[in-house]
Structures are given as structure tokens and as C-alpha cells.
Design a protein around this motif. Structure first.
Motif, mmCIF file in Angstrom:
data_model
loop_
_atom_site.group_PDB
_atom_site.id
_atom_site.type_symbol
_atom_site.label_atom_id
_atom_site.label_comp_id
_atom_site.label_asym_id
_atom_site.label_seq_id
_atom_site.Cartn_x
_atom_site.Cartn_y
_atom_site.Cartn_z
ATOM 1 N N LEU A 99 16.605 -27.374 -24.536
ATOM 2 C CA LEU A 99 15.227 -27.403 -25.034
ATOM 3 C C LEU A 99 15.156 -27.327 -26.556
ATOM 4 O O LEU A 99 14.078 -27.420 -27.123
ATOM 5 C CB LEU A 99 14.405 -26.274 -24.418
ATOM 6 C CG LEU A 99 14.196 -26.348 -22.909
ATOM 7 C CD1 LEU A 99 13.276 -25.223 -22.452
ATOM 8 C CD2 LEU A 99 13.629 -27.695 -22.489
ATOM 9 N N GLY A 100 16.275 -27.114 -27.238
ATOM 10 C CA GLY A 100 16.266 -27.104 -28.698
ATOM 11 C C GLY A 100 15.655 -25.856 -29.315
ATOM 12 O O GLY A 100 15.393 -25.815 -30.508
ATOM 13 N N SER A 105 11.164 -16.597 -22.164
ATOM 14 C CA SER A 105 10.549 -16.189 -20.897
ATOM 15 C C SER A 105 10.465 -17.369 -19.942
ATOM 16 O O SER A 105 10.370 -18.527 -20.371
ATOM 17 C CB SER A 105 9.162 -15.590 -21.125
ATOM 18 O OG SER A 105 8.322 -16.528 -21.756
ATOM 19 N N LEU A 106 10.506 -17.053 -18.640
ATOM 20 C CA LEU A 106 10.422 -18.051 -17.572
ATOM 21 C C LEU A 106 9.592 -17.483 -16.431
ATOM 22 O O LEU A 106 9.625 -16.273 -16.187
ATOM 23 C CB LEU A 106 11.818 -18.378 -17.026
ATOM 24 C CG LEU A 106 12.796 -19.068 -17.955
ATOM 25 C CD1 LEU A 106 14.197 -19.032 -17.352
ATOM 26 C CD2 LEU A 106 12.359 -20.498 -18.206
ATOM 27 N N PHE A 121 10.229 -21.141 -30.734
ATOM 28 C CA PHE A 121 9.439 -21.973 -31.637
ATOM 29 C C PHE A 121 7.978 -22.079 -31.237
ATOM 30 O O PHE A 121 7.275 -22.985 -31.665
ATOM 31 C CB PHE A 121 10.055 -23.374 -31.744
ATOM 32 C CG PHE A 121 11.386 -23.391 -32.454
ATOM 33 C CD1 PHE A 121 11.682 -22.504 -33.469
ATOM 34 C CD2 PHE A 121 12.338 -24.313 -32.106
ATOM 35 C CE1 PHE A 121 12.911 -22.521 -34.131
ATOM 36 C CE2 PHE A 121 13.571 -24.350 -32.747
ATOM 37 C CZ PHE A 121 13.860 -23.450 -33.752
ATOM 38 N N GLY A 122 7.491 -21.173 -30.397
ATOM 39 C CA GLY A 122 6.083 -21.128 -30.050
ATOM 40 C C GLY A 122 5.669 -22.147 -29.012
ATOM 41 O O GLY A 122 4.478 -22.434 -28.887
ATOM 42 N N GLN A 123 6.601 -22.669 -28.248
ATOM 43 C CA GLN A 123 6.266 -23.634 -27.227
ATOM 44 C C GLN A 123 6.034 -22.950 -25.883
ATOM 45 O O GLN A 123 6.738 -22.001 -25.536
ATOM 46 C CB GLN A 123 7.421 -24.632 -27.032
ATOM 47 C CG GLN A 123 7.795 -25.426 -28.252
ATOM 48 C CD GLN A 123 9.172 -26.016 -28.097
ATOM 49 O OE1 GLN A 123 10.154 -25.285 -28.012
ATOM 50 N NE2 GLN A 123 9.239 -27.331 -28.056
ATOM 51 N N VAL A 124 5.060 -23.442 -25.132
ATOM 52 C CA VAL A 124 4.914 -23.122 -23.717
ATOM 53 C C VAL A 124 5.124 -24.439 -22.997
ATOM 54 O O VAL A 124 4.375 -25.390 -23.202
ATOM 55 C CB VAL A 124 3.527 -22.526 -23.392
ATOM 56 C CG1 VAL A 124 3.407 -22.280 -21.906
ATOM 57 C CG2 VAL A 124 3.314 -21.244 -24.172
ATOM 58 N N ILE A 125 6.170 -24.485 -22.205
ATOM 59 C CA ILE A 125 6.565 -25.750 -21.572
ATOM 60 C C ILE A 125 6.410 -25.611 -20.067
ATOM 61 O O ILE A 125 6.815 -24.626 -19.493
ATOM 62 C CB ILE A 125 8.028 -26.095 -21.919
ATOM 63 C CG1 ILE A 125 8.176 -26.229 -23.434
ATOM 64 C CG2 ILE A 125 8.479 -27.348 -21.204
ATOM 65 C CD1 ILE A 125 9.601 -26.339 -23.917
#
Length: 125
Positions: A99-100, A105-106, A121-125
Motif C-alpha cells: 500500500l506504500g 488499523s484494519l 499517510f492519512g488514508q482510509v482504504i
């Protein structure tokens, strides 16, 4: 009568620091994300089921409610990167997705078909 909050059902001593744990609602499966670049799985009695080898320190973990799938997120700070792993009920790696960004968290949805990840990096994927 239920379990008292301070009652210990079982304990497993690992050779490394544990960063994250996740369990099924019935505790039939508990997984642990660890600093030694591994994900560990235990049954309801604390017996080891499997160990998954990962690319970096494991910082996050999740499992489906039925325990058929578990997920681990790894992290490296320099350079910043992380990989998402999905593991089957026998410990086999089904998916490995870089994911880079370190994965903090998951969480699986109740059906176990969707997985959300939160990254450095502040992503919610």
C-alpha cells in the motif's frame, strides 16, 4: 454467571512484542500482529494454530467473525511503506498488497467480505 473482567482464559508467551490483537466474537480464533514480522493465530484454548511470515513488522490485525480469514498490516518507517496481507484459516497467504504506507488499523465488515485499512499517510482504504 459471566466471565469477570479480570479473569484470564489463556495466555500465550511469544518471543517478541505484540502490537495488535483481533479475535472472533466467540474467541474461537485470536490473531496477533508482532514486531518479529509475523502474524500468529491461536484457538480458544490458546494453542498455536499457525504463524504467517510477513515482510515487515506487523502493526495491525483483523479477523472475520467466522475466523475463516485474517488480515495483517505491516509497517516500515524508513522508507515509509506497508503491505496488506490476507491469510486463510490454515495460515496460507491469499493476498499480498503493498500500500506504500504503514498500515495502522484494519477491520472486516460483519459479513467478512469487505476490509478497511487506515494508514500512516492519512488514508482510509
Amino acid at each position: 454467571m459471566g466471565i469477570e473482567p479480570t479473569e484470564t482464559l489463556w495466555e500465550a508467551k511469544l518471543p517478541t512484542s505484540v502490537i495488535s490483537v483481533a479475535a472472533t466474537p466467540t474467541l474461537s480464533l485470536t490473531v496477533a500482529a508482532c514486531v518479529d514480522k509475523r502474524g500468529y493465530a491461536f484457538d480458544q484454548n490458546g494453542c498455536s494454530l499457525w504463524v504467517a511470515d510477513l515482510d515487515e513488522e506487523a502493526w495491525s490485525s483483523a479477523t472475520t467473525q467466522d475466523g475463516l480469514f485474517s488480515a495483517f498490516g505491516t509497517a516500515n518507517k524508513k522508507p515509509a511503506k506497508g503491505t496488506l496481507y490476507i491469510v486463510d484459516h490454515a495460515g496460507g497467504i491469499m493476498c499480498r498488497e503493498p500500500l506504500g504506507s504503514p498500515i495502522w488499523s484494519l477491520d472486516f465488515d460483519p459479513s467478512g467480505t469487505l476490509l478497511a485499512a487506515g494508514t500512516w499517510f492519512g488514508q482510509v482504504i
